[in-house]
Design an enzyme around this catalytic site. Structure first.
Site, short mmCIF file in Angstrom:
data_model
loop_
_atom_site.label_atom_id
_atom_site.label_comp_id
_atom_site.label_asym_id
_atom_site.label_seq_id
_atom_site.Cartn_x
_atom_site.Cartn_y
_atom_site.Cartn_z
N GLY A 63 0.83 -1.19 0.00
CA GLY A 63 0.00 0.00 0.00
C GLY A 63 0.86 1.23 0.00
O GLY A 63 0.75 2.11 0.87
N GLU A 86 1.01 -1.17 -4.81
CA GLU A 86 -0.13 -0.28 -4.64
C GLU A 86 -1.25 -0.72 -5.56
O GLU A 86 -1.01 -1.07 -6.73
CB GLU A 86 0.28 1.16 -4.94
CG GLU A 86 -0.84 2.17 -4.97
CD GLU A 86 -1.63 2.23 -3.67
OE1 GLU A 86 -2.88 2.14 -3.73
OE2 GLU A 86 -1.00 2.36 -2.60
N ILE A 87 -2.48 -0.69 -5.05
CA ILE A 87 -3.62 -1.20 -5.80
C ILE A 87 -4.27 -0.14 -6.69
O ILE A 87 -5.04 -0.46 -7.59
CB ILE A 87 -4.67 -1.79 -4.81
CG1 ILE A 87 -5.60 -2.77 -5.54
CG2 ILE A 87 -5.44 -0.68 -4.11
CD1 ILE A 87 -6.48 -3.57 -4.60
N ASN A 135 -2.36 -6.20 -6.18
CA ASN A 135 -3.13 -6.43 -4.96
C ASN A 135 -2.28 -7.30 -4.05
O ASN A 135 -2.09 -8.49 -4.30
CB ASN A 135 -4.45 -7.12 -5.30
CG ASN A 135 -5.35 -7.30 -4.09
OD1 ASN A 135 -4.94 -7.06 -2.96
ND2 ASN A 135 -6.58 -7.73 -4.32
N ALA A 136 -1.75 -6.72 -2.98
CA ALA A 136 -0.84 -7.44 -2.09
C ALA A 136 -1.55 -8.54 -1.30
O ALA A 136 -0.88 -9.34 -0.65
CB ALA A 136 -0.16 -6.47 -1.13
N CYS A 155 1.67 0.48 6.18
CA CYS A 155 1.51 1.83 6.74
C CYS A 155 0.12 2.39 6.45
O CYS A 155 -0.29 2.48 5.29
CB CYS A 155 2.57 2.76 6.16
SG CYS A 155 4.27 2.23 6.45
N ASP A 158 -6.23 0.66 5.09
CA ASP A 158 -7.66 0.95 5.17
C ASP A 158 -8.23 0.26 6.41
O ASP A 158 -8.08 -0.96 6.57
CB ASP A 158 -8.35 0.43 3.90
CG ASP A 158 -9.77 0.93 3.76
OD1 ASP A 158 -10.42 1.16 4.78
OD2 ASP A 158 -10.22 1.06 2.61
N THR A 232 5.72 9.62 6.11
CA THR A 232 5.06 9.31 4.85
C THR A 232 4.02 10.39 4.55
O THR A 232 3.75 11.26 5.38
CB THR A 232 4.37 7.94 4.94
OG1 THR A 232 3.35 8.01 5.95
CG2 THR A 232 5.36 6.84 5.30
N GLU A 234 0.83 10.02 4.39
CA GLU A 234 -0.27 9.86 5.34
C GLU A 234 0.16 10.27 6.74
O GLU A 234 -0.59 10.90 7.49
CB GLU A 234 -0.76 8.41 5.34
CG GLU A 234 -2.16 8.22 5.89
CD GLU A 234 -3.23 8.86 5.01
OE1 GLU A 234 -4.23 9.34 5.58
OE2 GLU A 234 -3.07 8.87 3.78
#
Length: 293
Positions: A63, A86-87, A135-136, A155, A158, A232, A234
């Site tokens: 992510g 990352e998705i 998609n991890a 990190c 969701d 980061t 976020e």
């Protein structure tokens, strides 16, 4: 003309983030129509890391968003390959363009010769970092061999607050088994969030897992990767909002079948103290649960 195109006659330029905005969340259960290698040997390392394709990926950011942690890791650990997963495709496009621009800048710039300039062999080249759209929660063993990874970062995932969506959370017992497969003995899984309830969920499942042991705060204070977690994109948003931040790290056990004493489940006070050790403490009275969401 495509406004997201950042190249000109002087070479690739850094992309502008405003052209790569995306939804904050994506349905991980529906995002499965993605290419994946049949085996880890089929991962196109020469495409991701043209000058470092004989090395193996050791650090993975699940992510990875706009790539700030990946780039920080690439600078801090220049001898390791860092991959962001990352998705959301727009964010991956942004990070890839940013890396290409940074690589070009590093290859064409010359040291200024000043006393404060960094030695040439320590200048970041960003040849050791890349980001992919995937998609991890699916196909991790297709990308990484057993025991390949040394550090795995999760990190600000969701939180999926609704109970019916808890199965979408990135930390679960089935996914911990996959993550554990790709991690070497002694490798470290890092988690950080600003959501108190989610931290309790993640720490609870990692603590009860026979694959991991929680690292004490002393170990986190000595780890150069931990301070990077609060800076980061976020993490910076959480700091601007004076929100809570929680950090924990777990080491992969050498022998998950070996007996051990029942691990102590530590509360969020320990995780908040770890964030304080890393350099962030919210101002008194201003803690905001989940504000960044």
């Amino acid at each position: 003309a495509d406004k997201r195109q950042a190249d000109d006659t002087d070479g690739p330029k850094p992309p502008q983030k405003k052209f790569f905005r995306s939804r904050a969340h994506s349905n991980v259960l529906n995002n499965n129509d993605l290419w994946f290698p049949a085996t880890p040997q089929d991962v196109p390392l020469s495409s991701y890391f043209p000058r470092r394709s004989t090395q193996n990926i050791r650090f993975v950011d699940v992510g990875s968003g706009f790539g700030s942690l990946c780039l920080s890791l690439a600078r801090t650990f220049p001898h390791e390959l860092v991959l962001g997963i990352e998705i959301r495709p727009k964010l991956v496009e942004y990070v890839q363009k940013r890396i290409v621009a940074l690589r070009h800048e590093a290859s064409t710039s010359e040291p200024d010769g000043s006393a404060t300039s960094m030695p040439a062999d320590l200048q970041p080249t960003y040849d050791n970092v890349w980001s992919i759209h995937h998609n991890a929660m699916r196909f991790m063993p297709n990308f990484f061999e057993k025991g390949q990874l040394e550090k795995l970062f999760i990190c600000f995932p969701d939180p999926h607050f609704k109970r019916k969506n808890h199965r979408k959370r990135i930390i679960s017992q089935p996914l911990l088994a996959e993550f554990g497969y790709t991690l070497a003995s002694g490798a470290i899984l890092y988690i950080i969030t600003d959501v108190s309830e989610l931290m309790e969920w993640m720490v609870g499942r990692l603590t009860e897992s026979p694959l991991f042991d929680r690292l004490p705060r002393e170990a986190l204070r000595a780890d150069p990767a931990v301070p990077l977690l609060i800076h980061t994109d976020e993490g910076s948003k959480v700091q601007r909002n004076n929100g809570n931040m929680f950090i924990a790290a777990f080491r992969k056990r050498e022998d998950p079948t070996a007996p051990r004493e029942d691990p102590v489940l530590l509360g969020n006070d320990e995780a908040a103290a770890a964030a304080s050790d890393a350099g962030y403490t919210p101002e008194a009275g201003g803690e905001l649960r989940g504000k960044s969401w």
